[in-house]
Motif scaffolding. Structure first.
Motif, PDB file in Angstrom:
ATOM      1  N   LYS A 199     -51.785 -15.943  41.075  1.00 23.90           N
ATOM      2  CA  LYS A 199     -52.860 -16.939  41.061  1.00 23.90           C
ATOM      3  C   LYS A 199     -53.151 -17.388  39.637  1.00 23.90           C
ATOM      4  N   ALA A 200     -53.241 -16.437  38.717  1.00 28.17           N
ATOM      5  CA  ALA A 200     -53.632 -16.762  37.345  1.00 28.17           C
ATOM      6  C   ALA A 200     -52.505 -17.409  36.559  1.00 28.17           C
ATOM      7  N   ALA A 201     -51.303 -16.842  36.635  1.00 31.31           N
ATOM      8  CA  ALA A 201     -50.220 -17.253  35.745  1.00 31.31           C
ATOM      9  C   ALA A 201     -49.326 -18.326  36.329  1.00 31.31           C
ATOM     10  N   VAL A 202     -49.400 -18.549  37.648  1.00 36.82           N
ATOM     11  CA  VAL A 202     -48.455 -19.483  38.266  1.00 36.82           C
ATOM     12  C   VAL A 202     -49.156 -20.568  39.077  1.00 36.82           C
ATOM     13  N   GLU A 258     -51.732 -15.255  27.078  1.00 32.27           N
ATOM     14  CA  GLU A 258     -52.975 -16.023  27.007  1.00 32.27           C
ATOM     15  C   GLU A 258     -53.927 -15.565  28.098  1.00 32.27           C
ATOM     16  N   PHE A 259     -55.197 -15.495  27.769  1.00 26.77           N
ATOM     17  CA  PHE A 259     -56.241 -15.192  28.743  1.00 26.77           C
ATOM     18  C   PHE A 259     -57.276 -16.316  28.724  1.00 26.77           C
ATOM     19  N   ARG A 260     -56.808 -17.485  29.092  1.00 28.06           N
ATOM     20  CA  ARG A 260     -57.631 -18.678  29.279  1.00 28.06           C
ATOM     21  C   ARG A 260     -58.155 -19.264  27.973  1.00 28.06           C
ATOM     22  N   GLU A 261     -57.621 -18.828  26.826  1.00 24.04           N
ATOM     23  CA  GLU A 261     -58.059 -19.431  25.560  1.00 24.04           C
ATOM     24  C   GLU A 261     -57.797 -20.927  25.546  1.00 24.04           C
ATOM     25  N   TYR A 265     -53.040 -18.680  31.798  1.00 24.53           N
ATOM     26  CA  TYR A 265     -52.795 -17.250  31.659  1.00 24.53           C
ATOM     27  C   TYR A 265     -51.288 -17.036  31.478  1.00 24.53           C
ATOM     28  N   GLY A 266     -50.939 -15.842  31.016  1.00 28.11           N
ATOM     29  CA  GLY A 266     -49.524 -15.550  30.821  1.00 28.11           C
ATOM     30  C   GLY A 266     -48.996 -16.204  29.570  1.00 28.11           C
ATOM     31  N   HIS A 267     -47.762 -16.732  29.644  1.00 30.59           N
ATOM     32  CA  HIS A 267     -47.153 -17.328  28.452  1.00 30.59           C
ATOM     33  C   HIS A 267     -46.363 -18.588  28.797  1.00 30.59           C
ATOM     34  N   ARG A 268     -47.062 -19.532  29.431  1.00 30.90           N
ATOM     35  CA  ARG A 268     -46.439 -20.802  29.812  1.00 30.90           C
ATOM     36  C   ARG A 268     -46.963 -21.966  28.986  1.00 30.90           C
ATOM     37  N   ASN A 269     -47.859 -21.704  28.050  1.00 24.56           N
ATOM     38  CA  ASN A 269     -48.516 -22.786  27.328  1.00 24.56           C
ATOM     39  C   ASN A 269     -47.743 -23.159  26.067  1.00 24.56           C
ATOM     40  N   LEU A 270     -48.327 -24.019  25.256  1.00 23.18           N
ATOM     41  CA  LEU A 270     -47.763 -24.368  23.960  1.00 23.18           C
ATOM     42  C   LEU A 270     -47.910 -23.187  22.997  1.00 23.18           C
TER      43      LEU A 270
END
Length: 441
Positions: A199-202, A258-261, A265-270
């Protein structure tokens, strides 16, 4: 000769070790005895690019990219091997498997990716049968990876049976999602952790409640603290075997989580700092000339770990490695010299897509480029360390300087990757199912 123990912790954030919230006494002890790098940054925001960089000493997108090591690419294991070392790898991460050609140069390469032994029957079995067998095995197992306690048992046995000098690498997966509450490996915890992680990361990070967010962070803390205990037990065993005195120990995160910074979540961001800034600790043997304990505040790269380890071993690099390597030894930095670079590069190809993402960091600035929609971001880290305000429009000259770095990376990627063919391996022998279990689409 110096033994080298290379301990990589998947998804370990810098503040998980050097913040005030988590209890990591064993890693803290290593930091107090050795050298801590307070500004160490990964060259990838996920395992494939970050580990390609660390195991080859080059930027991850050169020479065909980071999903597979092409045949002519020398590895750290091959370099140690050609310099008289026995080499070993024991891990359970599908992104750095033998299917992706990461096994080259290792005398021992144990991977717990497939619950069924890939030799014999499985080697000749139809792919569909392998997928179904591994799917069943993943359901029956209580973790999607080999827990640190089991990994360390294999590591200890390998060291005890191996003549010196040796190079040994593992990649602990405990801190990677789904986050279990430490060493409580019950089926109930497993299924709850997997549902919440997906739910959080995907699937729906925007729907994560404050209670669920706190549960994710609490379980991440418990995973880090459990791993710290297991690292301490492992090093105690090696000490009893008499194997620590002449061994360099490296502990590093391959990337953060990442925790919503920045909304996810996880490591899919920039490549924001919560994904790129990682702990790096090196405890050198007493026989080395390094002055320790010490804290290094200079910005360094995880791509520099390979040349540092080989420099410490006084290794002779192969011609091919010497021509491809981008990293540089950190031993001169420990003697007060500045590295030759002042820009840290982070990059990756988005999984399942054909676009690239980049981050360029200096002490003052962070420039991000998202190839999915060609968006660019600029953050003034002096005023905005949380990277919350995009000031690209107000600083065109600074953006242009970073665009020059971006264009240089595009040119290098194109030039080094010409005529290189990379096979598709995600669907082979159940690897795709294992990646999905870890939260990858």
């Amino acid at each position: 000769m110096t033994n080298v123990l290379f301990l990589v912790v998947d998804s370990l954030r810098y503040d998980a070790v050097f913040g005030n919230e988590f209890e990591t006494p064993n890693i803290d002890e290593l930091a107090a005895e050795g050298v801590s790098f307070s500004q160490s940054f990964s060259q990838g925001i996920s395992t494939a690019p970050s580990m390609t960089a660390m195991l080859t000493g080059r930027y991850p997108l050169d020479y065909g990219g980071h999903w597979y090591l092409e045949e002519d690419q020398p590895t750290i294991a091959e370099e140690f091997q050609r310099n008289g070392y026995t080499t070993g790898a024991i891990h359970s991460n599908p992104n750095v498997s033998r299917l992706r050609n990461f096994h080259r140069g290792f005398d021992t390469f144990e991977e717990n990716i497939l619950p069924i032994d890939p030799d014999g029957f499985v080697e000749n079995a139809p792919n569909d049968l392998i997928r179904y067998a591994n799917k069943l095995a993943r359901i029956l197992r209580r973790t999607p990876y080999m827990p640190a306690r089991n990994v360390n048992k294999h590591l200890t046995e390998w060291v005890d049976e191996t003549d010196e000098p040796w190079f040994l690498w593992t990649q602990y997966m405990d801190v990677h999602g789904p986050y279990l509450p430490g060493d409580d490996f019950s089926y109930r915890n497993k299924f709850r952790a997997e549902r919440l992680w997906r739910k959080a990361a995907v699937n729906a990070p925007e729907e994560v409640t404050d209670t669920e967010h706190q549960e994710l962070w609490t379980n991440y803390r418990k995973e880090v603290e459990y791993l710290d205990q297991e690292i301490g037990s492992f090093l105690d065993k090696l000490d009893r075997l008499g194997e620590l005195e002449d061994t360099a120990i490296i502990i590093v995160g391959d990337h953060g989580d990442e925790f919503r910074e920045h909304g996810l979540y996880g490591h899919r961001n920039l490549p924001y700092d919560e994904l790129t800034r990682v702990p790096l600790i090196i405890r050198f043997p007493d026989s080395s000339s390094v002055d320790q304990p010490a804290t290094v505040e200079t910005m360094v790269r995880t791509i520099d770990i390979l040349p540092t380890m080989l420099d410490l071993a006084d290794a002779d690099l192969s011609t091919e490695m010497d021509s491809r390597i981008n990293g540089e030894s950190l031993l001169p930095v420990l003697n007060g010299h500045e590295p030759s670079y002042d820009v840290i590069v982070t990059e990756k190809e988005a999984r399942g897509e054909d676009f690239l993402r980049f981050g360029f960091r200096t002490e003052e600035w962070k420039y991000l480029y998202d190839g999915g929609d060609s968006t660019q971001y600029l953050f003034n880290l002096s005023n905005d360390p949380g990277e919350t305000e995009n000031v690209a429009d107000r600083n065109p000259d600074t953006v242009e300087r970073f665009r020059e770095h971006l264009n240089q990376r595009f040119e290098s990627i194109e030039a080094t990757s010409e005529d290189i063919e990379i096979p598709e391996v995600d669907d082979e022998q159940g690897v795709e199912g294992q990646l999905r279990a870890l939260g990858y689409k």
